[in-house]
Design an enzyme around this catalytic site. Structure first.
Site, PDB file in Angstrom:
ATOM      1  CG  ASN A   1      -7.349  -5.177  -2.215  1.00 22.73           C
ATOM      2  OD1 ASN A   1      -6.615  -5.872  -1.903  1.00 22.73           O
ATOM      3  ND2 ASN A   1      -7.493  -3.733  -1.686  1.00 22.73           N
TER       4      ASN A   1
ATOM      5  NE  ARG B   1      -3.847  -2.294  -3.143  1.00 24.11           N
ATOM      6  CZ  ARG B   1      -3.224  -2.511  -2.097  1.00 24.11           C
ATOM      7  NH1 ARG B   1      -4.006  -3.591  -1.261  1.00 24.11           N
ATOM      8  NH2 ARG B   1      -2.314  -1.915  -1.273  1.00 24.11           N
TER       9      ARG B   1
ATOM     10  CG  HIS C   1      -0.060   3.693  -0.535  1.00 27.14           C
ATOM     11  ND1 HIS C   1       0.361   4.509   0.826  1.00 27.14           N
ATOM     12  CD2 HIS C   1      -0.721   2.934  -0.149  1.00 27.14           C
ATOM     13  CE1 HIS C   1      -0.063   3.865   1.629  1.00 27.14           C
ATOM     14  NE2 HIS C   1      -0.854   2.930   1.306  1.00 27.14           N
TER      15      HIS C   1
ATOM     16  NE  ARG D   1       2.752  -1.123   7.384  1.00 25.77           N
ATOM     17  CZ  ARG D   1       2.125  -1.157   6.415  1.00 25.77           C
ATOM     18  NH1 ARG D   1       1.738   0.176   5.905  1.00 25.77           N
ATOM     19  NH2 ARG D   1       1.405  -2.087   5.751  1.00 25.77           N
TER      20      ARG D   1
ATOM     21  CD  GLU E   1      -5.554   2.285  -3.192  1.00 24.49           C
ATOM     22  OE1 GLU E   1      -6.072   2.411  -1.997  1.00 24.49           O
ATOM     23  OE2 GLU E   1      -4.555   1.668  -3.420  1.00 24.49           O
TER      24      GLU E   1
END
Ligand code: ADP
Length: 378
Positions: A7, A70, A159, A220, A362
């Site tokens: 990742n 990823r 996601h 965010r 993940e």
């Protein structure tokens, strides 16, 4: 199969070696401060040298069979994981304008592996791919068509690897065939997104053109009136300043000063009014979206919580559920407090919609997808 999961971020590289037969994590680590001087690796190539050095003992025992990456943005082209070759790498690179921080780092990670181990099978697993089933009425913005045609301005969603993994596990737990499974899945980590699942597929999701749209997140803002951006620009703020403001200084951090859910819950319990308001805004907005997605899927068979907050914060789950009384959602106080690494039901037996906690992984999802693609193309 032994899969190295990579990742890559712009200045960091997280890795895990997974055995897809035993689901064991054989090794994991993080290389950070890439390209930031101060003794850190100069680039992703050097970072990969450090990963290889860290894995040396491990790889002597059992070599790697494949590498899974990823990749954040797969645009409109990629609807599933793919075996990487030069053309695929260039296609990911062409998507750089849509994910300027992430895709360039993913491409650097892929090229670093190609340079180091030219014969290693590599697979790209895209964060957007699971949302390629969104119908047009869900992915289009009500703006002139030229924006879509010229710049690819539409909703992509993110996601996806986590939402797909969690959806599969949740259907299993409920004993419902995946293709009959309707659900609302809430991935509540530092990034937050909600996905509407119909027949096992994503039919709506709260993140949009970028991960900024939708719910209140760690740093965010999620949805705001777009005129605020125009207003701020007219006040003299630059595009970069507005970007930083909404992506890094807003959300729970902007409201309370810290984006750690534990700190917010503790402060709210101690009477801190900013913490209380932050929790109220985040849970209210999430409950509204859950109601909307329950309608979008034609009635959910389950509401599923996952990721750092979704899996661990019984307080936040309870707060959200307390706003869902109109849907007949009822948590079981004790079941909600159970701490466990496994998928579980946390609703009361008479809840109109079962509420589940399903831990996401993940890396496991990427390792499994990588093994499947490599076996298929072998
Ligand atoms: P990322 O999006 O960075 O992968 P995570 O899924 O790890 O994020 O989630 C991070 C969030 O989870 C943080 O807000 C953190 O406070 C929260 N979190 C982690 N553990 C707990 C816990 N035990 N109780 C409440 N919140 C938790």
């Amino acid at each position: 199969m032994r899969v190295l999961v990579i990742n890559s971020g712009s200045s960091s590289l997280k890795y895990q070696v997974r055995d897809t037969d035993t689901n064991e994590v054989a090794a994991s680590g993080l290389i950070d401060r890439i390209g930031e001087g101060a003794g850190g690796p100069a680039d992703h190539g050097e970072a990969m040298d450090l990963v290889a050095a860290a894995l040396e003992g491990e790889l002597v025992q059992k070599p790697l069979d494949a590498v899974g990456h990823r990749v954040v943005h797969g645009g409109e082209r990629f609807s599933e994981p793919v075996r990487i070759n030069n053309e695929i790498t260039r296609a990911i690179e062409r998507l750089n304008p849509l994910a300027p921080l992430h895709n360039p780092a993913n491409v650097l990670g892929i090229r670093a592996i190609t340079a180091k181990w030219p014969d290693m099978p590599q697979v790209a697993v895209f964060d957007t791919a699971f949302h390629r089933t969104l119908p047009e009425h869900a992915w289009r913005y009500a703006v002139p068509d030229s924006l879509y045609r010229q710049y690819g301005i539409r909703r992509y969603g993110f996601h996806g690897t986590s939402h797909e993994f969690v959806t599969g596990r949740a259907a299993e737990l409920m004993g419902v065939p995946l293709t009959d499974f309707n659900a609302v899945v809430a991935h509540l980590g530092n990034g937050v997104s909600l996905t509407a699942i119909q027949g096992g597929a994503s039919v709506d999701t709260s993140m949009g053109f970028t991960p900024l749209e939708g719910l209140v997140m760690g740093t965010r803002s999620g949805d705001i009136d777009p005129s605020i951006l125009i207003f701020l620009q007219r006040q003299g703020m630059s595009a970069d300043e507005i970007d930083t403001l909404l992506n890094r200084e807003s959300g729970l951090k902007g409201l309370f000063g810290d984006n750690d859910m534990r700190a917010i819950v503790d402060a709210a319990a101690a009477g801190n009014s900013k913490a209380r308001v932050a929790l109220d805004i985040a849970s209210y907005r999430l409950a509204k979206y859950i109601g909307g997605y329950h309608v979008a899927v034609g009635g959910a068979h389950a509401l599923v919580f996952t990721a750092g907050i979704g899996e661990n914060s019984a307080d936040f789950r309870a707060l959200v559920a307390s706003r869902l009384g109109a849907l007949g959602v009822k948590l079981d106080g004790e079941a909600n407090l159970v701490r466990s690494g496994g998928p579980r039901v946390v609703s009361a037996p008479d809840s109109a919609i079962p509420v589940l906690v399903v831990p996401t992984d993940e890396e496991q999802a990427i390792a499994e997808a990588t093994a499947a693609v490599v076996q298929r193309s072998a």
